[in-house]
Write a protein that holds these residues in place. Structure first.
Motif, PDB file in Angstrom:
ATOM      1  N   CYS A   1      64.906  27.493  93.846  1.00  0.00           N
ATOM      2  CA  CYS A   1      65.357  28.870  93.615  1.00  0.00           C
ATOM      3  C   CYS A   1      64.423  29.672  92.727  1.00  0.00           C
ATOM      4  O   CYS A   1      64.507  30.903  92.678  1.00  0.00           O
ATOM      5  CB  CYS A   1      66.762  28.878  93.020  1.00  0.00           C
ATOM      6  N   GLY A   2      63.517  29.010  91.988  1.00  0.00           N
ATOM      7  CA  GLY A   2      62.606  29.745  91.114  1.00  0.00           C
ATOM      8  C   GLY A   2      63.347  30.591  90.103  1.00  0.00           C
ATOM      9  O   GLY A   2      64.296  30.133  89.455  1.00  0.00           O
ATOM     10  N   SER A   3      62.934  31.847  89.991  1.00  0.00           N
ATOM     11  CA  SER A   3      63.544  32.747  89.013  1.00  0.00           C
ATOM     12  C   SER A   3      64.828  33.387  89.504  1.00  0.00           C
ATOM     13  O   SER A   3      65.390  34.242  88.815  1.00  0.00           O
ATOM     14  CB  SER A   3      62.537  33.827  88.608  1.00  0.00           C
ATOM     15  N   GLY A   4      65.289  33.018  90.684  1.00  0.00           N
ATOM     16  CA  GLY A   4      66.627  33.384  91.131  1.00  0.00           C
ATOM     17  C   GLY A   4      66.812  34.666  91.915  1.00  0.00           C
ATOM     18  O   GLY A   4      67.962  35.078  92.096  1.00  0.00           O
ATOM     19  N   PRO A   5      65.771  35.314  92.457  1.00  0.00           N
ATOM     20  CA  PRO A   5      66.023  36.567  93.169  1.00  0.00           C
ATOM     21  C   PRO A   5      66.850  36.404  94.438  1.00  0.00           C
ATOM     22  O   PRO A   5      67.711  37.242  94.738  1.00  0.00           O
ATOM     23  CB  PRO A   5      64.621  37.100  93.476  1.00  0.00           C
ATOM     24  N   ILE A   6      66.620  35.334  95.186  1.00  0.00           N
ATOM     25  CA  ILE A   6      67.403  35.125  96.402  1.00  0.00           C
ATOM     26  C   ILE A   6      68.828  34.728  96.049  1.00  0.00           C
ATOM     27  O   ILE A   6      69.792  35.184  96.686  1.00  0.00           O
ATOM     28  CB  ILE A   6      66.718  34.079  97.295  1.00  0.00           C
ATOM     29  N   SER A   7      68.990  33.916  95.025  1.00  0.00           N
ATOM     30  CA  SER A   7      70.347  33.591  94.557  1.00  0.00           C
ATOM     31  C   SER A   7      71.103  34.855  94.184  1.00  0.00           C
ATOM     32  O   SER A   7      72.301  34.995  94.490  1.00  0.00           O
ATOM     33  CB  SER A   7      70.278  32.656  93.341  1.00  0.00           C
ATOM     34  N   ALA A   8      70.427  35.782  93.512  1.00  0.00           N
ATOM     35  CA  ALA A   8      71.068  37.039  93.126  1.00  0.00           C
ATOM     36  C   ALA A   8      71.486  37.834  94.351  1.00  0.00           C
ATOM     37  O   ALA A   8      72.598  38.388  94.403  1.00  0.00           O
ATOM     38  CB  ALA A   8      70.125  37.854  92.248  1.00  0.00           C
ATOM     39  N   ASP A   9      70.602  37.916  95.356  1.00  0.00           N
ATOM     40  CA  ASP A   9      70.938  38.635  96.583  1.00  0.00           C
ATOM     41  C   ASP A   9      72.184  38.046  97.234  1.00  0.00           C
ATOM     42  O   ASP A   9      73.099  38.775  97.643  1.00  0.00           O
ATOM     43  CB  ASP A   9      69.776  38.559  97.579  1.00  0.00           C
ATOM     44  N   LEU A  10      72.211  36.726  97.352  1.00  0.00           N
ATOM     45  CA  LEU A  10      73.330  36.061  98.020  1.00  0.00           C
ATOM     46  C   LEU A  10      74.619  36.220  97.227  1.00  0.00           C
ATOM     47  O   LEU A  10      75.691  36.483  97.800  1.00  0.00           O
ATOM     48  CB  LEU A  10      73.002  34.579  98.206  1.00  0.00           C
ATOM     49  N   ARG A  11      74.541  36.056  95.920  1.00  0.00           N
ATOM     50  CA  ARG A  11      75.725  36.186  95.076  1.00  0.00           C
ATOM     51  C   ARG A  11      76.279  37.609  95.126  1.00  0.00           C
ATOM     52  O   ARG A  11      77.503  37.810  95.184  1.00  0.00           O
ATOM     53  CB  ARG A  11      75.392  35.794  93.648  1.00  0.00           C
TER      54      ARG A  11
ATOM     55  N   ASP B   1      65.883  23.808  90.998  1.00  0.00           N
ATOM     56  CA  ASP B   1      64.435  23.911  90.920  1.00  0.00           C
ATOM     57  C   ASP B   1      63.934  22.779  90.037  1.00  0.00           C
ATOM     58  O   ASP B   1      64.647  22.332  89.125  1.00  0.00           O
ATOM     59  CB  ASP B   1      64.017  25.269  90.335  1.00  0.00           C
ATOM     60  N   ALA B   2      62.719  22.318  90.298  1.00  0.00           N
ATOM     61  CA  ALA B   2      62.145  21.251  89.485  1.00  0.00           C
ATOM     62  C   ALA B   2      61.648  21.756  88.142  1.00  0.00           C
ATOM     63  O   ALA B   2      61.458  20.970  87.214  1.00  0.00           O
ATOM     64  CB  ALA B   2      61.012  20.568  90.238  1.00  0.00           C
ATOM     65  N   SER B   3      61.435  23.069  88.023  1.00  0.00           N
ATOM     66  CA  SER B   3      60.872  23.650  86.807  1.00  0.00           C
ATOM     67  C   SER B   3      61.971  24.211  85.907  1.00  0.00           C
ATOM     68  O   SER B   3      62.647  25.177  86.273  1.00  0.00           O
ATOM     69  CB  SER B   3      59.888  24.771  87.163  1.00  0.00           C
ATOM     70  N   ALA B   4      62.135  23.618  84.736  1.00  0.00           N
ATOM     71  CA  ALA B   4      63.107  24.139  83.776  1.00  0.00           C
ATOM     72  C   ALA B   4      62.717  25.542  83.314  1.00  0.00           C
ATOM     73  O   ALA B   4      63.579  26.384  83.046  1.00  0.00           O
ATOM     74  CB  ALA B   4      63.219  23.202  82.570  1.00  0.00           C
ATOM     75  N   GLY B   5      61.411  25.815  83.236  1.00  0.00           N
ATOM     76  CA  GLY B   5      60.959  27.143  82.853  1.00  0.00           C
ATOM     77  C   GLY B   5      61.372  28.196  83.862  1.00  0.00           C
ATOM     78  O   GLY B   5      61.778  29.308  83.479  1.00  0.00           O
ATOM     79  N   MET B   6      61.286  27.880  85.137  1.00  0.00           N
ATOM     80  CA  MET B   6      61.724  28.824  86.156  1.00  0.00           C
ATOM     81  C   MET B   6      63.237  29.025  86.097  1.00  0.00           C
ATOM     82  O   MET B   6      63.734  30.141  86.279  1.00  0.00           O
ATOM     83  CB  MET B   6      61.309  28.334  87.539  1.00  0.00           C
ATOM     84  N   LEU B   7      63.987  27.974  85.820  1.00  0.00           N
ATOM     85  CA  LEU B   7      65.439  28.119  85.711  1.00  0.00           C
ATOM     86  C   LEU B   7      65.828  28.952  84.494  1.00  0.00           C
ATOM     87  O   LEU B   7      66.836  29.665  84.516  1.00  0.00           O
ATOM     88  CB  LEU B   7      66.108  26.750  85.656  1.00  0.00           C
TER      89      LEU B   7
END
Length: 238
Positions: free
Chosen positions: A47-57, A67-73
């Motif tokens: 999900c990275g920084s979450g733009p698609i999650s935001a769109d869907l939500r 995501d594998a990156s805690a920094g991106m989460l």
């Protein structure tokens, strides 16, 4: 890759929110293919920084992002809020979800970090309910091949091969490794995992792109360009 994205997370999130390829091309294409999502349980895989999650939500879906990156989460939580359902998880490992947990899985620009797609696709199939959908967005293999040739390269189109790029974002630099593969290798992997292709899309940019980036379309009378290739895959019922 995890450390690389941790280093550039803030800069990548800023780029992702404004760029032609992400904000005005990839995200609208995924939204169109996803259609009506209200009430659907969706896994945003990578999900990275979450733009698609935001769109869907925002359209009524119940979204889990991994995501594998805690920094991106961390960047995703800034966008989505502290109550967002976000988990650190590596797509190369078994997913921390029960069978049939989701109606849809979105994998946007995520699979190209994996040399082997089989185990990950099998996990997507496992966590999808029968009849659920996997929506995949990947770099178009023809676009990668053409870019290499125009740049004086000699990479072979066929076969799976690693490509390394150095990205500098937000004052940080990271080396990213992508695994390129031809179209037939993608479709073979989908079939081997038991998915059925129901749509393939070479999308046009959103209408707003032409006003925001007029210079990008000066030599493109059709208003289109070759960049990403999207698939809608169905997990057949038992």
């Amino acid at each position: 890759m995890t450390r690389a994205y941790d280093a550039i997370a803030e800069g990548y999130a800023a780029l992702n929110a404004t760029s032609l390829l992400n904000e005005y091309y990839n995200r609208p294409a995924i939204a169109e293919l996803a259609g009506e999502v209200a009430g659907r349980r969706i896994l945003d895989a990578g999900c990275g920084s979450g733009p698609i999650s935001a769109d869907l939500r925002d359209r009524g879906a119940v979204v889990t992002g991994i995501d594998a990156s805690a920094g991106m989460l961390d960047q995703a939580r800034l966008r989505l809020g502290p109550d967002a359902d976000l988990l650190v998880a590596d797509l190369a490992e078994p997913l921390p979800f029960a069978d049939d947990s989701f109606d849809d899985v979105i994998a946007s620009q995520a699979l190209h970090y994996l040399e082997e797609w089989g185990p990950t696709l099998a996990e997507f199939r496992r966590v999808l309910r029968p009849g659920g959908r996997l929506i995949v967005s990947e770099e178009h293999p023809a676009a990668i091949f053409l870019a290499d040739r125009l740049g004086g390269g000699s990479a072979e189109y066929f076969g799976v091969r690693a490509r390394t790029e150095e990205w500098s974002l937000g004052g940080q630099t990271a080396q990213l490794v992508f695994w390129d593969r031809p179209l037939h290798a993608m479709t073979d992997a989908f079939a081997a995992a038991g998915f059925r292709i129901t749509a393939i899309s070479e999308p046009a940019p959103s209408p707003a792109a032409y006003e925001r980036f007029p210079e990008a379309f000066v030599d493109r009378p059709s208003g289109r360009f070759l960049a990403f290739l999207l698939f809608v895959l169905e997990a057949p019922g038992a």
